[in-house]
Design a protein around this motif. Structure first.
Motif, PDB file in Angstrom:
ATOM      1  N   ILE A 171       0.897  -1.156   0.152  1.00 32.40           N
ATOM      2  CA  ILE A 171      -0.071  -0.242  -0.166  1.00 32.40           C
ATOM      3  C   ILE A 171       0.495   1.445  -0.153  1.00 32.40           C
ATOM      4  O   ILE A 171       0.572   2.229  -0.781  1.00 32.40           O
ATOM      5  N   THR A 172       2.041   0.988   0.548  1.00 29.66           N
ATOM      6  CA  THR A 172       2.449   2.227   0.780  1.00 29.66           C
ATOM      7  C   THR A 172       4.293   2.293   0.453  1.00 29.66           C
ATOM      8  O   THR A 172       4.829   3.213   0.993  1.00 29.66           O
ATOM      9  N   ASP A 173       4.568   0.637  -0.001  1.00 28.35           N
ATOM     10  CA  ASP A 173       6.187   0.637  -0.507  1.00 28.35           C
ATOM     11  C   ASP A 173       6.574   1.151   0.888  1.00 28.35           C
ATOM     12  O   ASP A 173       7.671   1.328   1.001  1.00 28.35           O
ATOM     13  N   VAL A 174       6.550   0.627   2.477  1.00 26.61           N
ATOM     14  CA  VAL A 174       7.654   1.069   3.391  1.00 26.61           C
ATOM     15  C   VAL A 174       9.143   0.118   3.221  1.00 26.61           C
ATOM     16  O   VAL A 174       8.692  -0.818   2.863  1.00 26.61           O
ATOM     17  N   SER A 175      10.192   0.823   2.942  1.00 21.46           N
ATOM     18  CA  SER A 175      10.847   0.092   3.586  1.00 21.46           C
ATOM     19  C   SER A 175      11.736   0.082   5.077  1.00 21.46           C
ATOM     20  O   SER A 175      10.958   1.399   5.543  1.00 21.46           O
ATOM     21  N   ASN A 195       9.552   8.981  -2.414  1.00 16.16           N
ATOM     22  CA  ASN A 195       9.244   8.770  -1.082  1.00 16.16           C
ATOM     23  C   ASN A 195       9.359   9.364   0.389  1.00 16.16           C
ATOM     24  O   ASN A 195      10.365  10.905  -0.139  1.00 16.16           O
ATOM     25  N   ASN A 196       8.542   9.155   1.159  1.00 14.47           N
ATOM     26  CA  ASN A 196       9.060  10.210   2.525  1.00 14.47           C
ATOM     27  C   ASN A 196      10.299   9.149   3.493  1.00 14.47           C
ATOM     28  O   ASN A 196       9.753   8.027   3.856  1.00 14.47           O
ATOM     29  N   SER A 197      11.048   9.956   3.611  1.00  8.62           N
ATOM     30  CA  SER A 197      12.410   8.974   4.415  1.00  8.62           C
ATOM     31  C   SER A 197      13.020   9.446   5.919  1.00  8.62           C
ATOM     32  O   SER A 197      12.922  10.209   5.726  1.00  8.62           O
ATOM     33  N   PHE A 198      13.608   8.780   6.034  1.00  6.90           N
ATOM     34  CA  PHE A 198      14.543   9.040   7.787  1.00  6.90           C
ATOM     35  C   PHE A 198      15.208   7.692   8.331  1.00  6.90           C
ATOM     36  O   PHE A 198      15.141   6.774   8.228  1.00  6.90           O
ATOM     37  N   LEU A 199      16.296   8.671   9.420  1.00  9.11           N
ATOM     38  CA  LEU A 199      17.354   7.869   9.776  1.00  9.11           C
ATOM     39  C   LEU A 199      17.061   7.856  11.430  1.00  9.11           C
ATOM     40  O   LEU A 199      16.863   9.520  11.333  1.00  9.11           O
ATOM     41  N   TYR A 200      16.879   7.393  11.714  1.00 10.35           N
ATOM     42  CA  TYR A 200      16.724   7.471  13.613  1.00 10.35           C
ATOM     43  C   TYR A 200      18.731   6.309  14.283  1.00 10.35           C
ATOM     44  O   TYR A 200      18.172   5.154  14.022  1.00 10.35           O
ATOM     45  N   VAL A 201      19.071   6.861  14.613  1.00  7.97           N
ATOM     46  CA  VAL A 201      20.320   6.420  15.318  1.00  7.97           C
ATOM     47  C   VAL A 201      19.944   6.061  16.743  1.00  7.97           C
ATOM     48  O   VAL A 201      19.231   7.235  17.446  1.00  7.97           O
ATOM     49  N   LYS A 245       5.818   5.659   0.217  1.00  7.54           N
ATOM     50  CA  LYS A 245       4.870   6.295   0.090  1.00  7.54           C
ATOM     51  C   LYS A 245       4.543   7.643   0.394  1.00  7.54           C
ATOM     52  O   LYS A 245       3.274   6.532   0.964  1.00  7.54           O
ATOM     53  N   PRO A 246       3.949   8.205   0.421  1.00  5.80           N
ATOM     54  CA  PRO A 246       2.929   9.570   1.545  1.00  5.80           C
ATOM     55  C   PRO A 246       1.667   9.477   0.609  1.00  5.80           C
ATOM     56  O   PRO A 246       1.551   8.661  -0.634  1.00  5.80           O
ATOM     57  N   ILE A 247       0.581   9.712   1.547  1.00  5.40           N
ATOM     58  CA  ILE A 247      -0.793   9.126   1.116  1.00  5.40           C
ATOM     59  C   ILE A 247      -1.471  10.322   0.233  1.00  5.40           C
ATOM     60  O   ILE A 247      -2.282  10.139  -0.657  1.00  5.40           O
ATOM     61  N   HIS A 248      -0.860  11.210   0.914  1.00  7.96           N
ATOM     62  CA  HIS A 248      -1.308  12.886   0.686  1.00  7.96           C
ATOM     63  C   HIS A 248      -3.099  12.990   0.873  1.00  7.96           C
ATOM     64  O   HIS A 248      -3.901  13.463  -0.231  1.00  7.96           O
ATOM     65  N   GLU A 249      -3.256  12.700   1.919  1.00 10.86           N
ATOM     66  CA  GLU A 249      -4.511  12.153   2.341  1.00 10.86           C
ATOM     67  C   GLU A 249      -5.120  13.318   4.032  1.00 10.86           C
ATOM     68  O   GLU A 249      -3.846  13.057   4.453  1.00 10.86           O
ATOM     69  N   PRO A 250      -6.150  13.914   4.263  1.00  6.17           N
ATOM     70  CA  PRO A 250      -6.077  14.845   5.907  1.00  6.17           C
ATOM     71  C   PRO A 250      -5.855  14.099   6.484  1.00  6.17           C
ATOM     72  O   PRO A 250      -6.558  11.804   7.095  1.00  6.17           O
TER      73      PRO A 250
END
Length: 289
Positions: A171-175, A195-201, A245-250
């Motif tokens: 659905i949102t193609d998360v990795s 996609n929107n992506s982040f890194l957490y140490v 992948k962002p959904i772009h919904e409220p």
């Protein structure tokens, strides 16, 4: 690889009491970062003090999103109102698509020792918010590992090079990657442009193109081609890299209910209060290892 990353958005984790009094380190879902489409919340549990986690997360509802729980150390027991039970041990993970509604609990199965792990909330599009629930649980052995002279990487959701995780988000193609980089060594990666992506140490520290990234910090990964180069500090660095992948919904959220309108939230609350919340039994998938 072009590694010109703009790492200007650094979010320090905030200690938050959750569940029955569990202390978590939260980054997404705080005033600094309410959400990061499609991600709604990121909690990191890390303590060898039982008072920080022993109360656990007693029975509570979810509707309108999916959760991914990854246990690094210790044990967490899962139980839900549909009769599903599970034991998340070191290195194991659980994907639970709550969708139309699940009531469950997550309770530590130990009274002493280190408990470490993550829970990520992933939004669902309006078209999928009332889908049938799904439940997947996998042991540590089910997840592929990629090793190089510089780093060790575990693929938890999606794929990395030729390594494919047993959990695939269509659905949102998360990795979702768990990466350990040796002292002074590099980890370079390119993420999907859309996609929107982040890194957490969560162990050690390092630099993302000369910007210091301290322990317990989340960095929004932004660049022209969505590539980055992380260099570990003097000890080593360990972090998760997550992309979707962002959904772009409220997004209208009230605690554990995440919908698109206030009316839908009101309906979720009515369903929960009238004992009509759980509509369908989850499809269960576990590995046999």
């Amino acid at each position: 690889m072009n590694t010109a990353v703009s790492a200007t958005r650094l979010i320090p984790a905030v200690a938050v009491p959750e569940g029955a009094g569990v202390t978590v380190h939260r980054t997404i879902g705080t005033p600094a970062l309410r959400n990061y489409d499609p991600f709604l919340l990121l909690d990191h549990i890390s303590s060898n003090n039982p008072e920080d986690y022993i109360a656990g997360f007693p029975s509570h509802p979810h509707r309108g999103f999916s959760t991914f729980t990854y246990i690094i150390d210790g044990h967490m027991a899962h139980q839900d109102s549909m009769g599903n039970t599970g034991d998340l041990g070191p290195g194991s993970a659980q994907w639970m698509k709550a969708a139309s509604g699940v009531i469950h609990s997550e309770m530590p199965k130990q009274e002493n020792g280190l408990l470490r792990g993550f829970q990520l909330w992933i939004n669902l599009p309006a078209a999928n918010k009332l889908d049938h629930p799904e439940y997947q649980e996998y042991s540590a052995a089910a997840f592929p590992v990629v090793e190089t002279p510089d780093y060790r990487l575990k693929v938890l959701i999606g794929h990395f090079a030729d390594a494919i995780a047993p959990i695939v988000d269509r659905i949102t193609d998360v990795s979702y990657l768990d990466v350990q980089v040796k002292p002074g060594k590099h980890f370079q990666h390119r993420l999907p442009m859309e996609n929107n992506s982040f890194l957490y140490v969560f162990e050690g520290d390092g630099q993302l193109n000369e910007q210091m990234v301290p322990l317990h910090s989340l960095v929004i990964l932004e660049s022209d081609d969505h590539s980055f180069d992380f260099v570990a500090g003097k000890t080593r660095a360990r972090f998760v890299v997550v992309s979707g992948k962002p959904i772009h919904e409220p997004i209208v959220q009230y605690g554990p209910f995440v919908m698109n309108t206030r009316e839908q939230i009101d309906q979720a609350m009515k369903d929960f209060q009238s004992n009509n919340f759980v509509r369908d039994r989850a499809w269960i998938k576990r590995d046999k290892k």
